[in-house]
Write an enzyme that holds these catalytic residues in place. Sequence first.
Site, PDB file in Angstrom:
ATOM      1  N   CYS A 142       3.016  -7.477   1.473  1.00 33.31           N
ATOM      2  CA  CYS A 142       4.145  -8.165   0.819  1.00 33.31           C
ATOM      3  C   CYS A 142       3.909  -9.672   0.728  1.00 33.31           C
ATOM      4  O   CYS A 142       4.859 -10.459   0.613  1.00 33.31           O
ATOM      5  CB  CYS A 142       5.456  -7.845   1.515  1.00 33.31           C
ATOM      6  SG  CYS A 142       5.797  -6.066   1.587  1.00 33.31           S
ATOM      7  N   SER A 172       9.733   2.339   0.222  1.00 33.62           N
ATOM      8  CA  SER A 172       8.748   3.193   0.895  1.00 33.62           C
ATOM      9  C   SER A 172       8.954   3.054   2.396  1.00 33.62           C
ATOM     10  O   SER A 172       9.099   1.944   2.907  1.00 33.62           O
ATOM     11  CB  SER A 172       7.321   2.818   0.504  1.00 33.62           C
ATOM     12  OG  SER A 172       7.045   1.467   0.834  1.00 33.62           O
ATOM     13  N   TYR A 188       0.855  -1.191   0.000  1.00 32.31           N
ATOM     14  CA  TYR A 188       0.000   0.000   0.000  1.00 32.31           C
ATOM     15  C   TYR A 188       0.888   1.237   0.000  1.00 32.31           C
ATOM     16  O   TYR A 188       1.906   1.286   0.695  1.00 32.31           O
ATOM     17  CB  TYR A 188      -0.897   0.018   1.238  1.00 32.31           C
ATOM     18  CG  TYR A 188      -1.589   1.350   1.479  1.00 32.31           C
ATOM     19  CD1 TYR A 188      -2.677   1.735   0.697  1.00 32.31           C
ATOM     20  CD2 TYR A 188      -1.139   2.216   2.465  1.00 32.31           C
ATOM     21  CE1 TYR A 188      -3.293   2.958   0.895  1.00 32.31           C
ATOM     22  CE2 TYR A 188      -1.752   3.439   2.682  1.00 32.31           C
ATOM     23  CZ  TYR A 188      -2.828   3.807   1.887  1.00 32.31           C
ATOM     24  OH  TYR A 188      -3.433   5.030   2.075  1.00 32.31           O
TER      25      TYR A 188
END
Length: 207
Positions: A166, A150, A74
Site C-alpha cells: 500500500c 482483501s 498483492y
Amino acid sequence: MQLRLKKLGTCDYSETWRAMSAFTEQRTPSTIDELWLLEHPSVYTLGRNGKPEHILDSGNIPVMQSDRGGQVTYHGMGQLIAYTLFDLRRLDIGVRRLVSGLENAVIATLAQYGIPAQARADAPGVYVDGQKIAALGLRVKQGCCYHGLSLNVNPDLAPFARINPCGYAGLQVTSLCALGVDINPLEAAVPMIGYIQQAFGYQEFIA
C-alpha cells in the site's frame, strides 16, 4: 433492500476487473447491489496513481495496472476477496462511510476469532498490532462503487516482502493463519458478510 451474494471461486484478476467495470457501466437505479466473494491467483496490482517503485521485485508474479484507488498490493490464494458493487446514492453514503463500514465489518469478523484489530485514519485497511491484515481499494463511477477489500486468511505472505504494501516501506503484513486461526477464506466470509449486511442496511441476501 436486497444484496445479491455471489461466491465465484478462483477468478483471474483482469477478467474480474472487466466484469466489475461492465456491471457498473450497465447498471440502472433499480439494479440490485452485489457482493462478490472470490480468490485470485498470484498477482500484484497497482492503483490508478500507484508508483511502480513500490514494487521492489515482482519476480515471476504478474503486475496489473488497475483503476482502483491506492498504491500496490498483492493478491493470492488463501486471501478472501470481497468486491462491493454498491449504489452509494441509494445507500445514501459517501466514500468515507463506505470505507469505515467495510473496515468495521472486518474488525468485527476478526473479533469473532479473538483477534483485536484497528483501523487507521492515515492508511485505509485493518491492522493487528501494527501489521496489516486487510486492504481496501475502491473506485466510484456515477455514484456506484466497485473493487473492495482483501482479507489475509491463509495466504503465502512472502510476496508482500517484495513490495512496499500500500506504498508503505517496511509495513509488516499478517494473516489469520499466522495469528493461529486455521480456517479457509469462505469460512471467514460467513461472519463478514453478516457484518457488511448490518453496516449498510441490507435486509436480505439473494442468490
